[in-house]
Design a protein around this motif. Sequence first.
Motif, short mmCIF file in Angstrom:
data_model
loop_
_atom_site.label_atom_id
_atom_site.label_comp_id
_atom_site.label_asym_id
_atom_site.label_seq_id
_atom_site.Cartn_x
_atom_site.Cartn_y
_atom_site.Cartn_z
N ILE A 169 6.33 -1.48 3.35
CA ILE A 169 5.64 -1.12 2.07
C ILE A 169 6.21 -0.84 1.02
N ARG A 204 -2.21 2.24 7.95
CA ARG A 204 -3.49 1.30 6.97
C ARG A 204 -2.94 -0.17 6.91
N TYR A 205 -1.70 -0.15 6.65
CA TYR A 205 -0.88 -1.62 6.77
C TYR A 205 -1.06 -2.10 8.16
N ARG A 221 6.81 1.23 7.06
CA ARG A 221 6.82 2.25 5.76
C ARG A 221 7.95 1.28 5.05
N ASP A 267 -3.28 -3.65 2.48
CA ASP A 267 -3.55 -2.30 2.44
C ASP A 267 -1.99 -1.47 2.44
N GLU A 300 5.59 -2.54 -2.56
CA GLU A 300 5.00 -1.90 -3.58
C GLU A 300 5.63 -1.94 -4.98
N TRP A 345 -4.41 -3.24 8.65
CA TRP A 345 -4.84 -4.50 7.96
C TRP A 345 -4.53 -5.69 8.53
N ARG A 390 -1.52 1.70 1.47
CA ARG A 390 -1.77 3.09 1.26
C ARG A 390 -1.01 4.03 2.13
N SER A 391 -0.82 3.16 3.43
CA SER A 391 0.07 4.32 4.43
C SER A 391 0.50 3.21 5.49
#
Length: 572
Positions: free
Chosen positions: A323, A19-20, A320, A13, A327, A23, A15-16
């Motif tokens: 991600i 959330r990561y 961050r 995940d 991404e 997860w 999304r933020s």
Amino acid sequence: MRSFPYPLAGSPDLRSPARYLLWLGARQKATLAAGIALGSVWMASQAVMPFVLGRAIDDGVIGQDSRALLAWTLALLGLMVVQAASDTATHRAGVSSWMQAAFSSVRLVGHKISRTGDALPTALSTGEVVSTAASDAFRLGEVYEVLTRLAGAAAAWVVVTVLIWQTSPVLGVVVLIGVPVSCALLLFVVRPMQARQREQREAAGKMTAVGADTVAGLRVLRGIGGEHIFVDRYRTKSTATRDSGIRVARSLADLEASQVFIAGTFSVVFTWVGASLVLEGAIAPGELVALYGFSIFLVTPIRAAADSVARFIRAHVGARKIIAVLEVDANVSESATPVPAPRAGSVLVDERSGVVVEPGLLTAVVSREPADSTEVLTRLGRFDDGPGAPTVRWGSADLRRVPLADIRARIVVSEAAPQLFSGPLRRQLDPHGRHDDAAVLAALEAASALDILDGLEGGLAHEVTERGRGFSGGQRQRLVLARAYLTEAETLVLVEPTSAVDAHTEQRIAARLAGVRARDGLTTVIVTASPLMLRTMDRVVFLEDGRISAQGSHRDLMADSSAYRDVVIRSE
């Protein structure tokens, strides 16, 4: 022996950062639950000890009841055993959760690196990616280890509040309200630290990027005497990283001092209220001892909360960064409407440039601008599915709809700057182990690379150093050419395969190329402007402004096309 990390199911995940982190935690619910339960037992057993000690004083010492004293003493010993066992188990569960989260993140980053191709280095620097895998992933994992202690501290706070409430409702209210308020006050110190840690992380990434670039080009830099320029750049980045690290250290020092001051102030207030109750005769001496023990113990939840917040901030910054890597999308992806790969010997047609790759032939692509040739091979190998990408036909199929596994198995592109990895030379040349030594030696002979093998003490068992740094540029190029031959790809695209070798070696490679590829009916496309290679080609395609302006044999183009002649002569 436990295996780390556990298999991961599903996509992360992204999304933020929060959330990561959730997860990752959901992937190891059992370990986290065990750690939280054990941590609660560990801290609660500590919290109960002052209460048991106070009862031993009141019932056993002051009440002169030896049986009660023995019972409470045994209870203390039992709590000590429970505390020791649960402390060890909590630590093991917490470290396990830490390692699971860290290694899972490292594996996700590793998979992303191996699957995104050119997209990742285009979006992020090498240093940024290295720092993410080597540092951020492990900082992120700390949050799961500290979570067990934070949960234990919260459980202990509840237990202590209940026990104190039984002694004095006033002190119970002080604990119930005072501990959360003390933890909340620390947020004023923590907030600046988040921005400073993010700044420090950015500076560290830039420093690592400069270091990686310097090491990669060290041989060239020494050759031209320019290493001092990069050393100065690294020194500047290192200084910036050091200064940002000092600012982070100041924030950590402020946090440490604040938690000592706040916890100490709370302990003083709590003890003063308890002493006042003793003077009023509201509580017994043993209860005062218990209250004093509680006042010391209640520092623990406050310190645990402060430590947890600091680690949560580091984990948030690390998540961050992870991600940002995860991404990045690959330049190519599987088609939603795939079509079967065409039969062997199908023609490849690049519609934008007009280049047609006929099966079984040696085809050279020459262009006035090298970028034009690069774009053609990028499309022929399907390394970019971006919006507006022109169509490449493979037989009757659109190349973008053919499964990537079929393309990579049958169309192999060997780039101008290919890589060698560390490990035995035999595995570098034949990664899948499909060939015997005779076939490997034949490929080395065709690439004019047997002399390299003769100079190695271990022969094919020689351990190649990282990136093949033990070989010269020309040696690496010839070894990679032999590796490309051993793929036995239906269509092999070679980009400047002889740019780093001398003319005599290039002549031998050119003379042997047809015997390696055309003899078996295999197709070869070479991007080059070297006349030694071009004169051995079955067909030469010349590009101007990205499109074919002339094609034929090298001899015919040299006679009929002045533009082609200028490019080849300039190359020569």
